[in-house]
Each structure stands twice: as structure tokens, then as C-alpha cells.
Scaffold this active site. Structure first.
Site, PDB file in Angstrom:
ATOM      1  N   LYS A  70       0.687  -1.240  -0.458  1.00 48.86           N
ATOM      2  CA  LYS A  70      -0.223   0.329   0.369  1.00 48.86           C
ATOM      3  C   LYS A  70       0.558   0.996  -0.253  1.00 48.86           C
ATOM      4  CE  LYS A  70      -2.363  -1.430   3.784  1.00 48.86           C
ATOM      5  NZ  LYS A  70      -1.440  -2.986   3.717  1.00 48.86           N
ATOM      6  N   THR A  71       1.637   1.478   0.859  1.00 52.07           N
ATOM      7  CA  THR A  71       2.938   2.830   1.055  1.00 52.07           C
ATOM      8  C   THR A  71       3.559   2.281  -0.454  1.00 52.07           C
ATOM      9  OG1 THR A  71       3.095   1.933   3.053  1.00 52.07           O
ATOM     10  CG2 THR A  71       4.616   3.250   2.461  1.00 52.07           C
ATOM     11  N   ASP A 115      -1.065   6.703   6.230  1.00 53.96           N
ATOM     12  CA  ASP A 115      -1.214   4.954   6.916  1.00 53.96           C
ATOM     13  C   ASP A 115      -2.039   4.857   8.356  1.00 53.96           C
ATOM     14  OD1 ASP A 115      -0.185   2.516   6.735  1.00 53.96           O
ATOM     15  OD2 ASP A 115       1.316   3.276   7.175  1.00 53.96           O
ATOM     16  N   THR A 164      -5.010  -0.857   6.995  1.00 50.54           N
ATOM     17  CA  THR A 164      -5.599  -2.905   6.840  1.00 50.54           C
ATOM     18  C   THR A 164      -7.069  -3.150   7.143  1.00 50.54           C
ATOM     19  OG1 THR A 164      -5.010  -2.637   9.477  1.00 50.54           O
ATOM     20  CG2 THR A 164      -3.393  -3.044   7.639  1.00 50.54           C
ATOM     21  N   ARG A 223       6.712  -8.087   1.732  1.00 44.02           N
ATOM     22  CA  ARG A 223       7.495  -7.826   3.619  1.00 44.02           C
ATOM     23  C   ARG A 223       8.083  -9.246   4.044  1.00 44.02           C
ATOM     24  NH1 ARG A 223       4.512  -4.000   6.519  1.00 44.02           N
ATOM     25  NH2 ARG A 223       4.939  -2.612   5.550  1.00 44.02           N
TER      26      ARG A 223
HETATM   27  P1  ADP Z   1       1.989  -2.130   3.248  1.00 42.73           P
HETATM   28  O1  ADP Z   1       1.890  -0.044   2.529  1.00 42.73           O
HETATM   29  O2  ADP Z   1       0.754  -2.444   2.670  1.00 42.73           O
HETATM   30  O3  ADP Z   1       2.253  -2.404   4.365  1.00 42.73           O
HETATM   31  P2  ADP Z   1       4.403  -1.636   1.777  1.00 42.73           P
HETATM   32  O4  ADP Z   1       4.031  -1.029   0.453  1.00 42.73           O
HETATM   33  O5  ADP Z   1       5.422  -0.854   2.828  1.00 42.73           O
HETATM   34  O6  ADP Z   1       3.633  -2.517   2.478  1.00 42.73           O
HETATM   35  O7  ADP Z   1       5.557  -2.872   1.238  1.00 42.73           O
HETATM   36  C1  ADP Z   1       5.942  -3.240   2.090  1.00 42.73           C
HETATM   37  C2  ADP Z   1       7.657  -4.071   1.327  1.00 42.73           C
HETATM   38  O8  ADP Z   1       7.242  -5.283   0.596  1.00 42.73           O
HETATM   39  C3  ADP Z   1       8.284  -3.094   0.493  1.00 42.73           C
HETATM   40  O9  ADP Z   1       9.435  -2.733   0.654  1.00 42.73           O
HETATM   41  C4  ADP Z   1       8.365  -3.505  -1.123  1.00 42.73           C
HETATM   42  O10 ADP Z   1       9.808  -3.709  -1.594  1.00 42.73           O
HETATM   43  C5  ADP Z   1       7.670  -4.734  -0.853  1.00 42.73           C
HETATM   44  N1  ADP Z   1       6.701  -4.498  -1.917  1.00 42.73           N
HETATM   45  C6  ADP Z   1       5.404  -4.520  -1.562  1.00 42.73           C
HETATM   46  N2  ADP Z   1       4.556  -4.764  -2.858  1.00 42.73           N
HETATM   47  C7  ADP Z   1       5.666  -5.442  -3.789  1.00 42.73           C
HETATM   48  C8  ADP Z   1       5.196  -5.333  -5.283  1.00 42.73           C
HETATM   49  N3  ADP Z   1       4.244  -5.782  -5.434  1.00 42.73           N
HETATM   50  N4  ADP Z   1       6.551  -5.674  -5.926  1.00 42.73           N
HETATM   51  C9  ADP Z   1       7.300  -5.738  -5.122  1.00 42.73           C
HETATM   52  N5  ADP Z   1       7.889  -5.550  -3.898  1.00 42.73           N
HETATM   53  C10 ADP Z   1       7.106  -5.249  -2.961  1.00 42.73           C
END
Ligand code: ADP
Length: 331
Positions: A70-71, A115, A164, A223
Site C-alpha cells: 500500500k505504501t 497510513d 488494514t 514484506r
Molecule cells: P504496506 O504499506 O501494505 O504495509 P509496503 O508498501 O510497505 O506495504 O511494502 C512492504 C515491502 O514489500 C516494500 O518494501 C516493498 O519492497 C515490498 N513490496 C510490496 N509490494 C510489492 C510488489 N508488488 N512488488 C515488489 N515489491 C513489493
């Protein structure tokens, strides 16, 4: 402590290492973002349309389990729009003043990423309504008998929220997002692709079998896959030739306590706790106290995988362990 003992200690440590910062492995371009095709296609279309009209993008809400991207997508949206992005976490916006400060300093068209937006204090949420809809804020000066309200106009901006728990957002708040996108857990082929790309960025070799094994144990979450990969790199450096193959991956996963279902020690403790209470139903609060973890973390991070694997069920009276779940902890 010798080198291996230190490494083992590090491997069983549940906390991410400082160097595990997600930013290093975060895709920098939309094209590097693996999977979630429908979401990416939609975003690209909306971005193209907004750019061609020279307008900011509509507000976006991303929902899905932690670590699904998401981030990362919020960063990529700002990148593709060619605008600055400002990030904050909802629980930190305790006072309405916090949000006023952020909103009034936004550049025209900027992306504001919030977030855990389901944890936004109610006052801040109500404050956001006018900001999101009509780009103004009514600020009360000198609260009390003498109070005055001043209307501040804001630049047009794009709010990107991540949650979430979409269900915890109030209906009026949710209705103010023009784009609602849900991220789902990734299939293993996509996770293996993410692992290969991350390995390249980290400068470590990994073969197809090694990548497949990491993908299989990563609970559908990039992650988690990246975190496992970093620890396997340590194993490969200390115990192997610096490359991750099946043997290194198996050894590292064993040291991390990650089993064939992708379960960690905490997952097993959750299951054991329910099993010890007559297989449930058992309330979340009791489980949280017994295993020493926050209720929210159990619900957001651990349970979705246990449920998807058919090891645990949620019932109106509490959590129940399934026959499969009993088998998973029997070993
Ligand atoms: P969320 O915000 O949903 O908790 P993040 O965007 O922080 O998740 O993603 C966590 C890690 O996973 C990031 O550092 C990124 O490197 C990796 N990641 C997430 N989705 C992907 C994707 N579709 N392709 C490549 N790397 C991804």
C-alpha cells in the site's frame, strides 16, 4: 558467542533489523511493481486521465493486509503524477492542529499519504471532510465564548489512505474516496519474482528453487518474503558460498522457526493456546494476553494467514482451531 550463535540469535529475533528498512527494496517505478495487475491498471488509467486534464488525482483508499504494497503504491502514484508526497501515520494526528499544519503546507497537487487511516481520531476525520471535498478548513480560533472561525482555503491535493481494516472506516469518510482499491495476498509465482528482484538489489545470488521456497513460506506477503530473504543472505554469507539455494533456504527457514505452512513461533503459540482451551471458541483478548501480542497485530498480521490456510476459524463466539490446525501443531 561465536559467529553462528550470533547469527542464530539474530535469526530468531522477531524484530526487523535496522538495515531491513522497507525503503531499500521498494520499487521506484510502477513497472517494477509485481502483480496486483487490476489495481495497477486502474491506477495508471486514472493517473493518465488526471494528467491529461491537468488535475490532481481523486482521493484513493488502499486496503489490505500489512506488507502487501500500500505504501509502495502511494509513493508510485506520486512519482507517476510528478508531485511531492508527504507521509504520516493516523494515530500520530492526535490534535486537529497537527493536520492543519500538514494540510496548509501542502504543495498544489501533492499526495498526502495517511497510513493506518482507520485509526484516525474522529475529530481529525471530520476535519478532513471539507478538506477532501471542497479543499478548505474551518479553524476555530480562541475556543470558548470569544471563539471565531476562520476559513482557510487549501491547495487541491490527493489524499491516499492505507488501511488494514476498511470496515472500521465510517461510511461518510469512505464515501469521500473516489478510488477504492483492495490488495490481495500474492500468488507464489509473483512472490518468487519479487524475491528474485530483491536479491538482485541486495547483491545476493538465489536460484529458482531457493526463490520458490521463500515464496512458499512468505504467507502471500512481499514484506515477509523480503525479510526472509535478508536473513537467508546472512546464512549464505556465513555458512555457504554467498548464494541462496534450496539447502541454504531450508537451513535458514529452520533457524527462523518458519515451518512448511509458513507458520512462525507466534502462529503456533496462537494455535496451541486455542488447542489448550478445548479447541475454542476462545476470545481474541484471551489469546492476546496468553501469547503476549497486541490484539490488533494478531488480527491484522497473524490470523489472515491462519484462516486462509484453514487452520483457524472465526466464529461469533470466538476463535476455533480446525482439525488441520491441530495437525499443524502436532509435529
Ligand atoms: P504496506 O504499506 O501494505 O504495509 P509496503 O508498501 O510497505 O506495504 O511494502 C512492504 C515491502 O514489500 C516494500 O518494501 C516493498 O519492497 C515490498 N513490496 C510490496 N509490494 C510489492 C510488489 N508488488 N512488488 C515488489 N515489491 C513489493
Amino acid at each position: 558467542m561465536d559467529e553462528i550463535a550470533t547469527l542464530e540469535q539474530q535469526l530468531v529475533d522477531r524484530n526487523p533489523q535496522p538495515a531491513d528498512n522497507d525503503n531499500v527494496l521498494r520499487p521506484r517505478l510502477m513497472g517494477e511493481f509485481v502483480g496486483q495487475r487490476k489495481v495497477v491498471e486502474n491506477l495508471q488509467l486514472f493517473i493518465q486521465a488526471a494528467r491529461s486534464r491537468n488535475e490532481p488525482l481523486d482521493h484513493i483508499l488502499f486496503s489490505g493486509m500489512p506488507g502487501l504494497g500500500k505504501t509502495t503504491l502511494a509513493h508510485l502514484v506520486a512519482e507517476e503524477m510528478g508531485v511531492p508526497m508527504h507521509a504520516c501515520s493516523a494515530p500520530a494526528l492526535e490534535k486537529p492542529g497537527d493536520l492543519v499544519g500538514i494540510l496548509t503546507r501542502l504543495e498544489p497537487g501533492a499526495v498526502l499519504f495517511i497510513d493506518e487511516i482507520h485509526r484516525l481520531p474522529r475529530v481529525a476525520e471530520e476535519f478532513l471532510y471539507s478538506a477532501m471535498e471542497d479543499f478548505y478548513l474551518d479553524v476555530v480560533l480562541e475556543p470558548g465564548v470569544q471563539s471565531r472561525t476562520v476559513r482557510l482555503s487549501l491547495p487541491r491535493f490527493t489524499l491516499v489512505g492505507a488501511t488494514t481494516r476498511e470496515g472500521l472506516l465510517t461510511a461518510p469518510f469512505r464515501a469521500r474516496f473516489g478510488v477504492l482499491e483492495r490488495l490481495d495476498p500474492y500468488p507464489e509465482v509473483e512472490l518468487a519474482e519479487i524475491v528474485r528482484r530483491s536479491a538482485m538489489k541486495l547483491g545476493v545470488g538465489i536460484d529458482a528453487e531457493g526463490a520458490a521456497l521463500v515464496a512458499e513460506r512468505s504467507r502471500g506477503t512481499p514484506r515477509v518474503a523480503n525479510r526472509i530473504l535478508r536473513r537467508l543472505r546472512d546464512v549464505a554469507d556465513v555458512k555457504g558460498d554467498g548464494n541462496i539455494d534450496r539447502a541454504v533456504a531450508e537451513r535458514g527457514l529452520g533457524m527462523l522457526g518458519i515451518d512448511g505452512h509458513g507458520l512462525t513461533e507466534l502462529d503456533r503459540r496462537i494455535l496451541r493456546c486455542i488447542a489448550d482451551h478445548g479447541a475454542g471458541p476462545l476470545g481474541l483478548k484471551t489469546i492476546a494476553v496468553a501469547v503476549g501480542e497486541e490484539e490488533d497485530t494478531i488480527e491484522d498480521t497473524y490470523e489472515p494467514h491462519l484462516i486462509r490456510q484453514g487452520l483457524l476459524k472465526k466464529t461469533p463466539r470466538g476463535r476455533v482451531i480446525t482439525a488441520r490446525g491441530m495437525d499443524a501443531i502436532a509435529a
